[in-house]
Design a protein around this motif. Structure first.
Motif, PDB file in Angstrom:
ATOM      1  N   PRO A 297       0.811  -1.230   0.000  1.00  0.00           N
ATOM      2  CA  PRO A 297       0.000   0.000   0.000  1.00  0.00           C
ATOM      3  C   PRO A 297       0.842   1.277   0.000  1.00  0.00           C
ATOM      4  O   PRO A 297       0.566   2.198  -0.770  1.00  0.00           O
ATOM      5  N   TRP A 298       1.890   1.325   0.843  1.00  0.00           N
ATOM      6  CA  TRP A 298       2.722   2.520   0.893  1.00  0.00           C
ATOM      7  C   TRP A 298       3.502   2.707  -0.394  1.00  0.00           C
ATOM      8  O   TRP A 298       3.762   3.817  -0.828  1.00  0.00           O
ATOM      9  N   LEU A 299       3.897   1.590  -0.992  1.00  0.00           N
ATOM     10  CA  LEU A 299       4.651   1.683  -2.243  1.00  0.00           C
ATOM     11  C   LEU A 299       3.762   2.237  -3.352  1.00  0.00           C
ATOM     12  O   LEU A 299       4.188   3.088  -4.133  1.00  0.00           O
ATOM     13  N   VAL A 300       2.524   1.754  -3.395  1.00  0.00           N
ATOM     14  CA  VAL A 300       1.596   2.248  -4.415  1.00  0.00           C
ATOM     15  C   VAL A 300       1.311   3.732  -4.167  1.00  0.00           C
ATOM     16  O   VAL A 300       1.306   4.548  -5.090  1.00  0.00           O
ATOM     17  N   ALA A 301       1.101   4.066  -2.881  1.00  0.00           N
ATOM     18  CA  ALA A 301       0.880   5.479  -2.544  1.00  0.00           C
ATOM     19  C   ALA A 301       2.052   6.310  -3.041  1.00  0.00           C
ATOM     20  O   ALA A 301       1.888   7.385  -3.623  1.00  0.00           O
ATOM     21  N   ALA A 306       5.044  10.140  -6.248  1.00  0.00           N
ATOM     22  CA  ALA A 306       6.224  10.354  -7.094  1.00  0.00           C
ATOM     23  C   ALA A 306       5.809  10.864  -8.468  1.00  0.00           C
ATOM     24  O   ALA A 306       6.561  11.579  -9.136  1.00  0.00           O
ATOM     25  N   SER A 307       4.591  10.479  -8.904  1.00  0.00           N
ATOM     26  CA  SER A 307       4.115  10.978 -10.200  1.00  0.00           C
ATOM     27  C   SER A 307       3.965  12.495 -10.179  1.00  0.00           C
ATOM     28  O   SER A 307       4.085  13.158 -11.215  1.00  0.00           O
ATOM     29  N   LEU A 308       3.697  13.037  -8.960  1.00  0.00           N
ATOM     30  CA  LEU A 308       3.641  14.501  -8.831  1.00  0.00           C
ATOM     31  C   LEU A 308       4.982  15.107  -9.214  1.00  0.00           C
ATOM     32  O   LEU A 308       5.058  16.092  -9.954  1.00  0.00           O
TER      33      LEU A 308
ATOM     34  N   SER B 335      12.540   6.803  -6.252  1.00  0.00           N
ATOM     35  CA  SER B 335      11.944   7.077  -4.940  1.00  0.00           C
ATOM     36  C   SER B 335      11.144   5.896  -4.434  1.00  0.00           C
ATOM     37  O   SER B 335      11.105   5.620  -3.231  1.00  0.00           O
ATOM     38  N   THR B 336      10.491   5.146  -5.324  1.00  0.00           N
ATOM     39  CA  THR B 336       9.769   3.958  -4.862  1.00  0.00           C
ATOM     40  C   THR B 336      10.765   2.931  -4.305  1.00  0.00           C
ATOM     41  O   THR B 336      10.488   2.238  -3.329  1.00  0.00           O
TER      42      THR B 336
END
Lengths: 459, 459
Positions: A297-301, A306-308, B335-336
């Motif tokens: 979940p944190w990785l997906v978040a 990161a896309s920002l 970052s991931t």
């Protein structure tokens, strides 16, 4: 009984020596029941639980089959929640019944809490009536409340008794708790009025009245307060045990230091794991799939946050196309900001947990972070700016790097303290802020300021 | 004595209410000595220490001048190391002398440890001879050893005594320690042989022999072992107190749970701060300059490690010049990876601290991390790859993103567990690994794999 200093001298480390774990695994592998008993029986229950946690699931199952008779209540309550259900599944019902019958009610509650309903009923059924009622009453309190932590076996004396009367009463008592450190003084309606340490009781003459030797400082805990509050109270006021009262201030149980220490330990674990963005249910004995699932979940978040950053950067693609070196330099500004944010965050989360950071001093701490961020920003800007100038021979590039660094250090320092303060004010766990949020902030700001300035100044 | 439940009900939170701190600040500002006394006197020493820590240095100085008579030994020993020196500087020598004289020797040692030599001598001079000798003997043990933690006031009984003899002895004793939980049984050469809980002593008949009611499990601690080892032993075996012996196994003192709990708390603090790359001496009462100075070393270190990333990226400038979108996408992979590395790191550091991760199960845990990294890498690759394909309409770009993500997740998971394991094997604190190292690893690998693959496939 022999003191165990001999062992300690040999290793200077307590706990289970690695070679014992290795030997246990060999014995399990050879299905050598006798050797297994020889290895495990001398160990403390806490160490046996550690062995069970350290070995793999297949070996654990095998060990439990070979040595099920050795598992007693103490071992069961030492085993970590994450494997307890599995252990109980592999034990014959009569072993479990025998094991739970020797435990204090608070330990039975602790075991029950994390089990499936079917397993719960099997254990409740094994208890005798009085214990079952006590356990069921404790389970009626909310999860993570003082009522769940307390044991109901208490040692009380009427406040008008003398030392002699109390000692005579204790000598007549059939069943006293395993561990108790105070005699609680109660009025006729069972409201605690104070307590006497056993040391004072032992060193006072028989005719002395209990009321004359009670401790100066005395406090009680409501059964409904949260266990984290209990841990704080024990730690802050150095308590050994503390009476628990219901909403009418009547005594319903007692919490001892070992339970409080457990809670404190779990909270520290939660803080570290949450700050790192790992679910707090995580355990070393989880398999790879469970581990991956907890962390995903944190990785997906992070993928989204990161896309920002990616979005910000892509806004400056024209600038980068003109000066590709910018692409190489931008992570320096962003990652140094990330470190600064993490530093500020860790200090703030820790200070909130120990209640050293309160609304009384928050403004001062925020100002301090701002100043510290500015100072370090200036220092780093000097180093990075000079390096940029020397390596690329472009004073403007050096200036842009330096300015971006200063801005991002300030943002990082402020973000690190304001985000957990904000979460705390909302009634959420400040550790939930975790690296992800603050790093996103410093990444986005780092890229934006650096590329923005570069666009203005260099192109 | 009144139970303090009233207060608790009102706020449901212990510790110093914010409004009290605010009122204290007002009283200090108005130099209202009477009001200050009214506010502070009802508070527990630990809470008064918290007030002193939460206010700024100027107000603290003013408060100490106004209320120096109120500062006693208990408050001094509750005050955090970071401001104690400053507090002692502002107190009149006679207040300090009076304060330290009431303390147990272990608390005096704890205060002395962090002071300048001149202050140390002033305090030693204030003690009476016996206490001074005891404190100096304790100070002769290495810093952070059990010898420094222990108190020398012990309650012992010859192993052949009966319950009655022991109680008579305790009643005759002039000075017993404030808190004691066991009577230690010794042989004629003062070697501890076992101990009896006060509860057993109280509930047994006078003619019973101590040797017949001693605790089943008994251990002693060497005066030279490290305090972290002491904390582990107390936590693991749920001890309340533990006798300390010299190299000849003779009793030299006793450590009680409150000291062990303190150490445990400090270790947790160290773990959190070190993981975040903050010096473990950091405190909320430090000023901005001290704060900045503590954090700068890691930031500068990060500046250099981040330059590695920059170097890697600059090697691919030609590729980026051809496809600037790569510059925007590369931080996502990096970052991931950083988050995954931090997750794996936190779990490993915590497991090493609680000794759940040992060489016996290290291979299994490393394999688990590898598998978990691979699984999450696949999951994230799927999401990111699809998104890359959908947004940029280029299946190859999606494939490159996905492949880079898988590689970096595996590197992150492995790095997070192998770096602390390696540090631990070298005898260093695994928490020193801190985010910086692992993040550098995941940054460098993330950029390298992503840009490398892009160069091979896309240009």
């Amino acid at each position: 009984m022999q003191a165990e200093t001999g062992d300690m001298r040999e290793e200077e480390r307590s706990g289970v020596p690695d070679r014992v774990v290795t030997s246990v695994l060999e014995a399990v592998d050879e299905r050598d029941e006798a050797r297994l008993s020889d290895l495990l029986e001398p160990l403390h229950a806490a160490d046996i639980a550690d062995v069970l946690e350290q070995i793999g699931p297949a070996e654990r199952r095998e060990l439990l089959t070979l040595w099920s008779a050795g598992i007693d209540g103490e071992i069961l309550s030492e085993i970590s929640d994450s494997i307890r259900e599995e252990v109980i599944e592999h034990l014959p019902p009569e072993v479990i019944a025998e094991a739970v019958r020797e435990l204090d009610t608070d330990d039975v509650v602790d075991i029950l809490e994390d089990l499936e309903e079917q397993q719960q009923e099997a254990i409740l059924g094994a208890l005798d009536r009085a214990d079952r009622v006590a356990v069921e009453q404790a389970m009626a309190y909310p999860e993570y409340s003082a009522g769940r932590l307390m044991q109901r076996e208490v040692v009380v004396a009427p406040i008008h008794w003398t030392v002699g009367e109390t000692i005579d009463f204790l000598r007549r008592s059939e069943e006293l708790p395993d561990q108790f450190y105070h005699v609680i003084l109660v009025d006729p309606r069972m409201k605690p009025q104070g307590y006497v340490t056993l040391g004072r009781l032992l060193s006072s003459r028989r005719e002395v009245r209990l009321a004359d030797i009670e401790e100066e400082s005395f406090r009680t805990i409501r059964a409904t307060i949260e266990e984290s509050e209990v841990a704080y109270i024990f730690n802050q006021y150095h308590l050994i045990s503390c009476p628990v009262v219901d909403e009418n201030d009547r005594l319903v149980g007692i919490i001892t230091i070992d339970d409080a220490m457990n809670v404190l330990d779990e909270e520290h674990e939660e803080d570290i794991l949450r700050l790192a963005g790992v679910g707090d249910e995580s355990s070393l004995s989880d398999g790879p799939v469970a581990t991956a699932r907890q962390r995903l979940p944190w990785l997906v978040a992070n993928l989204f946050t990161a896309s920002l950053s990616a979005l910000v950067i892509s806004g400056f693609e024209a600038t980068i196309a003109q000066l590709v070196t910018l692409a190489a330099l931008m992570p320096i500004v962003a990652s140094t900001g990330g470190i600064a944010g993490t530093q500020s965050l860790a200090v703030a989360v820790r200070a909130l947990a120990t209640r050293n950071l309160t609304s009384a001093n928050a403004p001062r701490v925020v100002r301090r972070e701002l100043m510290a961020g500015l100072l370090n920003g200036l220092g780093l800007a000097l180093i990075l700016g000079l390096a940029g100038f020397v390596i690329f021979g472009d004073p403007l590039l050096g200036a842009v790097l330096g300015m971006a660094m200063i801005c991002n250090q300030v943002v990082a320092a402020l973000g690190g303290v304001l985000v957990p303060l904000g979460l705390n004010r909302l009634g959420l766990d400040p550790a939930l802020a975790s690296g992800t949020f603050v790093t996103t902030l410093t990444d986005v700001m780092g890229f934006f300021v650096f590329l923005g300035l570069a666009t203005l100044v260099l192109t």
